[in-house]
Design a protein around this motif. Sequence first.
Motif, PDB file in Angstrom:
ATOM      1  N   GLY A  96     -18.350   1.552   9.197  1.00 18.91           N
ATOM      2  CA  GLY A  96     -17.399   1.217  10.220  1.00 18.91           C
ATOM      3  C   GLY A  96     -15.755   1.472   9.400  1.00 18.91           C
ATOM      4  N   SER A  97     -14.875   1.438  10.478  1.00 20.35           N
ATOM      5  CA  SER A  97     -13.617   1.716  10.277  1.00 20.35           C
ATOM      6  C   SER A  97     -12.546   0.729  10.898  1.00 20.35           C
ATOM      7  CB  SER A  97     -13.250   2.996  10.732  1.00 20.35           C
ATOM      8  OG  SER A  97     -13.282   3.194  12.205  1.00 20.35           O
ATOM      9  N   GLY A  98     -11.505   0.592  10.472  1.00 20.02           N
ATOM     10  CA  GLY A  98     -10.635  -0.535  11.045  1.00 20.02           C
ATOM     11  C   GLY A  98      -9.324  -0.609  10.250  1.00 20.02           C
ATOM     12  N   LEU A  99      -8.617  -1.454  10.663  1.00 18.58           N
ATOM     13  CA  LEU A  99      -7.119  -1.674  10.164  1.00 18.58           C
ATOM     14  C   LEU A  99      -6.780  -2.938   9.339  1.00 18.58           C
ATOM     15  CD1 LEU A  99      -4.908  -0.836  13.363  1.00 18.58           C
ATOM     16  CD2 LEU A  99      -4.912   0.534  11.304  1.00 18.58           C
ATOM     17  N   ILE A 100      -6.449  -2.787   8.307  1.00 22.18           N
ATOM     18  CA  ILE A 100      -6.200  -4.120   7.222  1.00 22.18           C
ATOM     19  C   ILE A 100      -5.100  -5.081   8.086  1.00 22.18           C
ATOM     20  CG2 ILE A 100      -5.178  -4.719   5.451  1.00 22.18           C
ATOM     21  CD1 ILE A 100      -6.494  -2.620   3.842  1.00 22.18           C
ATOM     22  N   THR A 101      -5.318  -6.219   8.417  1.00 26.08           N
ATOM     23  CA  THR A 101      -4.699  -7.192   8.862  1.00 26.08           C
ATOM     24  C   THR A 101      -4.216  -8.184   8.010  1.00 26.08           C
ATOM     25  OG1 THR A 101      -6.521  -8.166   9.854  1.00 26.08           O
ATOM     26  CG2 THR A 101      -5.617  -6.622  11.056  1.00 26.08           C
ATOM     27  N   GLY A 102      -4.852  -8.440   6.983  1.00 21.32           N
ATOM     28  CA  GLY A 102      -4.787  -9.231   5.968  1.00 21.32           C
ATOM     29  C   GLY A 102      -4.931  -8.809   4.575  1.00 21.32           C
ATOM     30  N   ILE A 103      -4.092  -9.277   3.400  1.00 23.42           N
ATOM     31  CA  ILE A 103      -4.166  -9.004   2.081  1.00 23.42           C
ATOM     32  C   ILE A 103      -4.109 -10.274   1.326  1.00 23.42           C
ATOM     33  CG2 ILE A 103      -3.660  -6.514   2.299  1.00 23.42           C
ATOM     34  CD1 ILE A 103      -0.969  -7.260   1.170  1.00 23.42           C
ATOM     35  N   GLY A 104      -5.000 -10.443   0.191  1.00 22.04           N
ATOM     36  CA  GLY A 104      -5.045 -11.515  -0.915  1.00 22.04           C
ATOM     37  C   GLY A 104      -3.823 -11.054  -1.800  1.00 22.04           C
ATOM     38  N   THR A 105      -3.470 -12.138  -2.504  1.00 20.36           N
ATOM     39  CA  THR A 105      -2.045 -12.129  -3.287  1.00 20.36           C
ATOM     40  C   THR A 105      -2.190 -11.229  -4.418  1.00 20.36           C
ATOM     41  OG1 THR A 105      -3.178 -13.900  -4.674  1.00 20.36           O
ATOM     42  CG2 THR A 105      -1.392 -14.482  -2.913  1.00 20.36           C
ATOM     43  N   ASN A 106      -3.255 -10.775  -4.872  1.00 26.25           N
ATOM     44  CA  ASN A 106      -3.518  -9.851  -5.810  1.00 26.25           C
ATOM     45  C   ASN A 106      -3.798  -8.365  -5.462  1.00 26.25           C
ATOM     46  OD1 ASN A 106      -3.333 -12.037  -7.661  1.00 26.25           O
ATOM     47  ND2 ASN A 106      -5.647 -12.182  -7.812  1.00 26.25           N
ATOM     48  N   VAL A 107      -3.824  -8.160  -4.110  1.00 27.36           N
ATOM     49  CA  VAL A 107      -4.267  -6.678  -3.504  1.00 27.36           C
ATOM     50  C   VAL A 107      -3.053  -5.994  -4.001  1.00 27.36           C
ATOM     51  CG1 VAL A 107      -4.826  -5.598  -1.672  1.00 27.36           C
ATOM     52  CG2 VAL A 107      -5.856  -7.802  -2.154  1.00 27.36           C
ATOM     53  N   THR A 108      -3.411  -4.519  -4.548  1.00 24.32           N
ATOM     54  CA  THR A 108      -2.292  -3.708  -4.757  1.00 24.32           C
ATOM     55  C   THR A 108      -2.450  -2.359  -4.130  1.00 24.32           C
ATOM     56  OG1 THR A 108      -3.139  -3.109  -6.838  1.00 24.32           O
ATOM     57  CG2 THR A 108      -1.716  -4.758  -7.112  1.00 24.32           C
ATOM     58  N   ARG A 109      -3.828  -1.954  -3.698  1.00 26.85           N
ATOM     59  CA  ARG A 109      -4.024  -0.802  -3.132  1.00 26.85           C
ATOM     60  C   ARG A 109      -3.955  -0.645  -1.729  1.00 26.85           C
ATOM     61  NH1 ARG A 109      -9.453  -0.121  -3.444  1.00 26.85           N
ATOM     62  NH2 ARG A 109      -9.228   2.198  -3.357  1.00 26.85           N
ATOM     63  N   PHE A 110      -3.613  -1.622  -0.873  1.00 24.89           N
ATOM     64  CA  PHE A 110      -3.363  -1.628   0.457  1.00 24.89           C
ATOM     65  C   PHE A 110      -2.364  -2.474   0.943  1.00 24.89           C
ATOM     66  CE2 PHE A 110      -7.938  -0.928  -0.642  1.00 24.89           C
ATOM     67  CZ  PHE A 110      -8.178   0.567  -0.039  1.00 24.89           C
ATOM     68  N   GLN A 111      -1.928  -1.966   2.166  1.00 28.19           N
ATOM     69  CA  GLN A 111      -1.003  -2.853   3.109  1.00 28.19           C
ATOM     70  C   GLN A 111      -1.415  -3.001   4.337  1.00 28.19           C
ATOM     71  OE1 GLN A 111       2.386  -0.170   2.909  1.00 28.19           O
ATOM     72  NE2 GLN A 111       3.315  -0.610   0.660  1.00 28.19           N
ATOM     73  N   ILE A 112      -0.772  -3.986   4.912  1.00 28.49           N
ATOM     74  CA  ILE A 112      -0.875  -4.381   6.203  1.00 28.49           C
ATOM     75  C   ILE A 112      -0.979  -2.972   7.188  1.00 28.49           C
ATOM     76  CG2 ILE A 112      -0.536  -5.688   8.182  1.00 28.49           C
ATOM     77  CD1 ILE A 112      -1.774  -7.463   6.032  1.00 28.49           C
ATOM     78  N   GLY A 113      -1.898  -2.909   7.885  1.00 28.83           N
ATOM     79  CA  GLY A 113      -1.914  -1.647   8.703  1.00 28.83           C
ATOM     80  C   GLY A 113      -2.523  -0.505   8.464  1.00 28.83           C
ATOM     81  N   ASP A 114      -2.956  -0.427   7.146  1.00 28.44           N
ATOM     82  CA  ASP A 114      -3.550   0.699   6.635  1.00 28.44           C
ATOM     83  C   ASP A 114      -5.044   0.768   7.437  1.00 28.44           C
ATOM     84  OD1 ASP A 114      -1.841   1.135   4.899  1.00 28.44           O
ATOM     85  OD2 ASP A 114      -2.960   0.422   3.027  1.00 28.44           O
ATOM     86  N   LYS A 115      -5.436   2.378   7.830  1.00 25.91           N
ATOM     87  CA  LYS A 115      -6.501   2.502   8.361  1.00 25.91           C
ATOM     88  C   LYS A 115      -7.700   3.019   7.181  1.00 25.91           C
ATOM     89  CE  LYS A 115      -7.237   6.649  10.439  1.00 25.91           C
ATOM     90  NZ  LYS A 115      -7.167   7.656  11.351  1.00 25.91           N
ATOM     91  N   VAL A 116      -8.671   2.372   7.268  1.00 17.61           N
ATOM     92  CA  VAL A 116      -9.692   2.247   6.058  1.00 17.61           C
ATOM     93  C   VAL A 116     -11.155   2.349   6.682  1.00 17.61           C
ATOM     94  CG1 VAL A 116      -8.066   0.886   4.535  1.00 17.61           C
ATOM     95  CG2 VAL A 116      -9.890  -0.353   6.073  1.00 17.61           C
ATOM     96  N   VAL A 117     -11.917   2.623   5.632  1.00 18.98           N
ATOM     97  CA  VAL A 117     -13.469   2.544   5.748  1.00 18.98           C
ATOM     98  C   VAL A 117     -13.751   1.809   4.570  1.00 18.98           C
ATOM     99  CG1 VAL A 117     -13.830   4.626   7.397  1.00 18.98           C
ATOM    100  CG2 VAL A 117     -13.806   4.791   4.742  1.00 18.98           C
ATOM    101  N   ALA A 118     -14.931   1.174   4.826  1.00 21.68           N
ATOM    102  CA  ALA A 118     -15.727   0.529   3.475  1.00 21.68           C
ATOM    103  C   ALA A 118     -16.817   1.224   2.777  1.00 21.68           C
ATOM    104  CB  ALA A 118     -16.338  -1.076   4.070  1.00 21.68           C
ATOM    105  N   SER A 119     -16.940   1.194   1.551  1.00 27.60           N
ATOM    106  CA  SER A 119     -17.958   1.905   0.812  1.00 27.60           C
ATOM    107  C   SER A 119     -19.353   1.208   0.897  1.00 27.60           C
ATOM    108  CB  SER A 119     -17.366   1.772  -0.620  1.00 27.60           C
ATOM    109  OG  SER A 119     -18.527   2.584  -1.595  1.00 27.60           O
ATOM    110  N   TYR A 120     -20.360   2.026   1.314  1.00 25.99           N
ATOM    111  CA  TYR A 120     -21.655   1.639   1.563  1.00 25.99           C
ATOM    112  C   TYR A 120     -22.183   0.587   0.482  1.00 25.99           C
ATOM    113  CZ  TYR A 120     -26.575   2.255   2.535  1.00 25.99           C
ATOM    114  OH  TYR A 120     -28.011   2.031   2.810  1.00 25.99           O
ATOM    115  N   PHE A 121     -21.840   1.046  -0.846  1.00 22.46           N
ATOM    116  CA  PHE A 121     -22.283   0.053  -1.946  1.00 22.46           C
ATOM    117  C   PHE A 121     -20.963  -0.682  -2.333  1.00 22.46           C
ATOM    118  CE2 PHE A 121     -25.489   3.357  -2.458  1.00 22.46           C
ATOM    119  CZ  PHE A 121     -26.660   2.586  -2.509  1.00 22.46           C
ATOM    120  N   PRO A 122     -20.636  -1.768  -1.898  1.00 21.95           N
ATOM    121  CA  PRO A 122     -19.136  -2.326  -2.177  1.00 21.95           C
ATOM    122  C   PRO A 122     -18.933  -2.629  -3.370  1.00 21.95           C
ATOM    123  CG  PRO A 122     -20.762  -3.953  -0.953  1.00 21.95           C
ATOM    124  CD  PRO A 122     -21.292  -2.627  -1.095  1.00 21.95           C
TER     125      PRO A 122
END
Length: 336
Positions: free
Chosen positions: A66-92
């Motif tokens: 699946g693909s989508g847009l990041i709409t929320g990030i946790g307080t420790n998250v550094t690799r992404f910002q709101i609005g980034d277009k992403v896909v998830a890794s098959y093995f998370p």
Amino acid sequence: MKSYHVNAGDGLSGLKIVETKEIPLPGPDEVVVRMKANSINTRDLMIINGDFHFPVKPEVIPLSDGSGLITGIGTNVTRFQIGDKVVASYFPHWTNGSIDGSTSAQLGSEVDGMLTEYAVLSEEAVVHAPDHLSFEEAATLPCTALAAWNAITVGEPLLAGHSVLTQGSGSVSLFAIQFAKAFGAHVISTTSSDQKAERLKELGADEVVNYRKTPNWDIAIRDLTEGQGVNRIIEVGGTGTLQKSIQSITLEGRIALVGRVSEEDVAIGNNVLSSSIYTLHRVVVGNRAQLTAMNKAIAVNQIKPVIDRVFSFQEAHDAFRYFAEQPHFGKVIIKH
């Protein structure tokens, strides 16, 4: 939000949609992804039908892709910002290196998958999608594309001028053609019809062998390579085609075993097994680092995945039926 849920073995009639009142919130190291598109893989159908050979949690949210847009990030998250277009890794949980018992959980089986309006994932399980791809195109990448990428790149480097054999017109093979051409390889494909042969050539295959007209296609491969055989084979048939693959490989070539779509379960004799010098490597999709590397190559080469048909989120049952019952050339997509 709405999510689909199913128990392994319940069949398509057991695929239910569940609505909850609240959109999930991320933990400190998590992101929330508003899903925009999904793609269906054979393993997803196997899970629903109870044919998957790995653990599946009860009432799992299906689909690994699946693909989508990041709409929320946790307080420790550094690799992404709101609005980034992403896909998830098959093995998370498998970010790099070799896979083991602590990193082998798969989306859509042991871990809830992507057929949902919002997914909560560790930031370590997510990568940026190539900018030039639509959400529908990006949704095709985590499983079959990455399996094809690793089949092409595993072991000794594939060099310009090397020859690659792909089998059939499944999604792994279609991606493998595109990746092999990006490396400058000469691609030979097998297929079951002249119509499919033309489509494979349009995608980049240099030569195509119709295995219905030429059952001894391994001899044809030898003829096309002046008796040398190919440097690399993307083996998707399993034992039903492996014997001919061994007889098509060059000395010190590599056979990447990705699937087993052939219905034949053929015993392979010692004479065939020892008839050449080759490496047989079992490919198991890939990790996050490999997904990131593949996405960079897709972006640099402006590769576009092949899509067969797009269904709406409400038509998920129809999408699965179409995938299971109808011949398709390219990925089947569910659009949100």
